[in-house]
Design a protein around this motif. Structure first.
Motif, short mmCIF file in Angstrom:
data_model
loop_
_atom_site.label_atom_id
_atom_site.label_comp_id
_atom_site.label_asym_id
_atom_site.label_seq_id
_atom_site.Cartn_x
_atom_site.Cartn_y
_atom_site.Cartn_z
N ARG A 199 -6.99 3.24 -1.60
CA ARG A 199 -6.38 3.47 -2.91
C ARG A 199 -4.97 2.87 -2.94
O ARG A 199 -4.19 3.06 -2.01
CB ARG A 199 -6.32 4.97 -3.21
CG ARG A 199 -7.67 5.62 -3.45
CD ARG A 199 -7.53 7.11 -3.75
NE ARG A 199 -7.06 7.83 -2.58
CZ ARG A 199 -7.85 8.32 -1.63
NH1 ARG A 199 -9.16 8.15 -1.71
NH2 ARG A 199 -7.35 8.99 -0.61
N GLY A 200 -4.66 2.15 -4.03
CA GLY A 200 -3.34 1.57 -4.19
C GLY A 200 -3.04 0.44 -3.23
O GLY A 200 -1.87 0.13 -2.99
N LEU A 201 -4.07 -0.20 -2.70
CA LEU A 201 -3.92 -1.29 -1.72
C LEU A 201 -4.09 -2.64 -2.41
O LEU A 201 -5.08 -2.85 -3.13
CB LEU A 201 -4.96 -1.12 -0.62
CG LEU A 201 -5.02 -2.22 0.45
CD1 LEU A 201 -3.86 -2.06 1.42
CD2 LEU A 201 -6.35 -2.17 1.20
N ALA A 255 0.64 1.57 -6.48
CA ALA A 255 0.79 1.93 -5.06
C ALA A 255 1.63 3.19 -4.91
O ALA A 255 1.30 4.09 -4.13
CB ALA A 255 1.41 0.78 -4.29
N LEU A 256 2.73 3.28 -5.66
CA LEU A 256 3.59 4.47 -5.58
C LEU A 256 2.87 5.71 -6.11
O LEU A 256 3.02 6.80 -5.58
CB LEU A 256 4.88 4.23 -6.36
CG LEU A 256 5.85 3.19 -5.77
CD1 LEU A 256 7.00 2.93 -6.73
CD2 LEU A 256 6.39 3.65 -4.42
N ASN A 257 2.09 5.53 -7.18
CA ASN A 257 1.36 6.66 -7.76
C ASN A 257 0.31 7.22 -6.81
O ASN A 257 -0.03 8.41 -6.87
CB ASN A 257 0.68 6.25 -9.07
CG ASN A 257 1.63 6.36 -10.25
OD1 ASN A 257 2.73 6.87 -10.14
ND2 ASN A 257 1.19 5.86 -11.40
N ALA A 258 -0.22 6.36 -5.92
CA ALA A 258 -1.23 6.82 -4.97
C ALA A 258 -0.63 7.54 -3.78
O ALA A 258 -1.36 8.09 -2.95
CB ALA A 258 -2.06 5.62 -4.48
N SER A 259 0.70 7.55 -3.69
CA SER A 259 1.40 8.21 -2.59
C SER A 259 1.88 9.59 -3.01
O SER A 259 2.63 9.71 -3.98
CB SER A 259 2.59 7.37 -2.14
OG SER A 259 3.48 8.13 -1.34
N PRO A 260 1.50 10.66 -2.30
CA PRO A 260 2.01 12.00 -2.64
C PRO A 260 3.53 12.10 -2.58
O PRO A 260 4.13 12.89 -3.30
CB PRO A 260 1.35 12.89 -1.58
CG PRO A 260 0.12 12.16 -1.17
CD PRO A 260 0.50 10.71 -1.24
N THR A 261 4.17 11.27 -1.73
CA THR A 261 5.63 11.31 -1.61
C THR A 261 6.30 10.21 -2.42
O THR A 261 7.53 10.07 -2.37
CB THR A 261 6.04 11.17 -0.14
OG1 THR A 261 5.51 9.95 0.40
CG2 THR A 261 5.52 12.34 0.68
N LYS A 280 0.83 -1.20 0.00
CA LYS A 280 0.00 0.00 0.00
C LYS A 280 0.87 1.25 0.00
O LYS A 280 2.05 1.20 0.35
CB LYS A 280 -0.95 0.01 1.20
CG LYS A 280 -0.27 -0.11 2.57
CD LYS A 280 -1.34 -0.29 3.65
CE LYS A 280 -0.73 -0.51 5.01
NZ LYS A 280 -1.76 -0.77 6.05
N PRO A 281 0.28 2.40 -0.38
CA PRO A 281 1.03 3.65 -0.33
C PRO A 281 1.38 4.00 1.11
O PRO A 281 0.66 3.63 2.05
CB PRO A 281 0.04 4.68 -0.91
CG PRO A 281 -1.01 3.88 -1.59
CD PRO A 281 -1.09 2.58 -0.89
N ALA A 282 2.47 4.72 1.28
CA ALA A 282 2.88 5.11 2.63
C ALA A 282 2.01 6.20 3.20
O ALA A 282 1.94 6.36 4.43
CB ALA A 282 4.34 5.56 2.63
#
Length: 403
Positions: free
Chosen positions: A152-154, A170-176, A144-146
């Motif tokens: 989302r992204g899970l 998963a990375l795309n769903a993370s703002p960082t 999952k995103p951090a």
């Protein structure tokens, strides 16, 4: 002049809180990037701005004389609320604590330092790190995103090939641009609600969070109170929930720890948020133990006193929440042609609250994200299992025709 509270986020979940603040005689300012957000229509001052952009928020609200700032349900807004509070010298949880409670990698590190039990985990920022992470965590695992929410992204992953297939999303769903791989632990998942008041942690509720099979495994589609965990494991669950809140440094705020009670008696922390949760958890607490989290959160934002009668349970009432989702939930899949009234649902024995968010013309799809929950039914009874039976039966009385 009445005091002014600023709501960061003004969607459906925030609307009730905005109305409650106005009932308390407060002046309400609200921001949201969606000009059609329901809460903006209720606010005394409404500004259209994307709260993900802190500089834009500070600029658009600089002319407002604000006495408190808060959010409801929006995890992405928690760091923004904390930053605004620090900038203006208002009550808040602090930027450092907000980061710990919204960034899963930072959270895991702090929980490990404090000795809080949790699943094995590893950070992943690039595809080249996937094998190292898989070796550390093992399979099955959850990717999952951090720092995202709403499932989302899970993904549940069973192999390195699965990580390869889903890491980009998963990375795309993370703002960082960060992801985390966590051990998948079998057991009973629970939602906890804890109020932190001047450094003390007051556990309010622990409820079972039931999830659907398949790709939507991360979505809570049924809540049952009280939790079915009992005895020493229930006591351990409360202890771990309180330990988590202290470890993450939340001194005054509302905490939402999610736990897993495993068959071998352990209790592990899935994650912990610093906000009133979505998914009707504020309604669960109000009907189950008589505490109004919205009232508590508003008073916290203003720096008001929190007397015992406001933050301690007043009674205990078993209940269940059944969300309206696609099959095997009560809703059919397809394009919505007609939506019947809620009259039959609300008239069912034990039902205390229900709502539906469906729109004519929208498409009901198999449940994958929190947003696929298109309404809910809350029922009470003498036992939690009877409450669940009532909620399930009542939910199936809603007539929805699709094509």
């Amino acid at each position: 002049m009445p005091r002014t509270v600023l709501f960061v986020g003004a969607g459906r979940h925030q609307r009730r809180a905005i109305l409650h603040a106005k009932e308390l005689g407060l002046r309400v300012a609200a921001i949201d990037r969606n000009p059609e957000a329901l809460g903006l229509q209720e606010a005394d001052v409404a500004r259209v701005v994307d709260f993900a952009n802190l500089d834009a928020v500070l600029r658009e609200t600089a002319d407002l004389d604000v006495d408190g700032v808060l959010t409801v349900s929006a995890d992405r807004a928690v760091p923004i609320v904390a930053a605004i509070a620090e900038e203006r010298g208002l009550p808040g949880i602090g930027v450092a604590t907000a980061h710990l409670m919204t960034h899963k990698i930072a959270m895991r590190r702090r929980l490990a330092e404090a000795g809080v039990p949790q699943p094995r985990w590893a950070a992943i920022r690039t595809l080249s790190e996937r094998r190292r992470a898989a070796d550390e965590v093992g399979f099955p695992a959850v990717l999952k995103p951090a720092d995202s929410g709403g499932q989302r992204g899970l993904f549940r992953v069973e192999s390195v090939d699965d990580i390869d297939a889903h890491l980009h999303e998963a990375l795309n769903a993370s703002p960082t641009g960060e992801a985390i791989l966590e051990q998948f632990v079998e057991g009973i998942e629970m939602n906890g609600i804890v109020i932190a008041r001047n450094g003390d942690a007051i556990p309010l509720t622990l409820s079972d969070r039931l999830r659907p099979p398949g790709i939507g495994f991360g979505v809570g589609w049924i809540h049952v109170y009280p939790a079915t965990t009992y005895g020493e494991q229930l006591a351990e669950s409360e202890r771990v929930a309180v330990h988590t809140v202290h470890a993450l440094g939340l001194r005054t705020g509302i905490a939402f720890p999610q736990l897993i009670a495993s068959p071998d008696g352990r209790v592990l922390v899935v994650e912990c948020a610093a906000r009133i949760p979505g998914g009707q958890m504020a309604d669960l607490v109000r009907h189950a133990v008589g505490v109004d989290l919205v009232d508590v959160q508003i008073r916290m934002a203003l720096g008001d006193e929190l007397p015992d009668e406001l933050v301690h349970p007043r009674f205990e009432q078993p209940l269940a929440i059944r969300f309206l989702t696609a099959e095997p939930g009560p809703l059919p899949t397809g394009r919505v042609k007609e939506i019947g009234p809620l009259d039959k649902v609300l008239a069912f024995p034990g039902v205390v609250q229900a709502d539906v968010y469906l729109q004519i013309g929208e498409t009901i799809r198999p449940v994958r994200l929190d947003g696929d929950r298109r309404g809910y039914v809350i029922a009470t009874a003498e036992t939690n299992l009877e409450a669940l039976r009532r909620a399930e039966a009542a939910a199936r009385l809603l007539d929805v025709e699709v094509e």
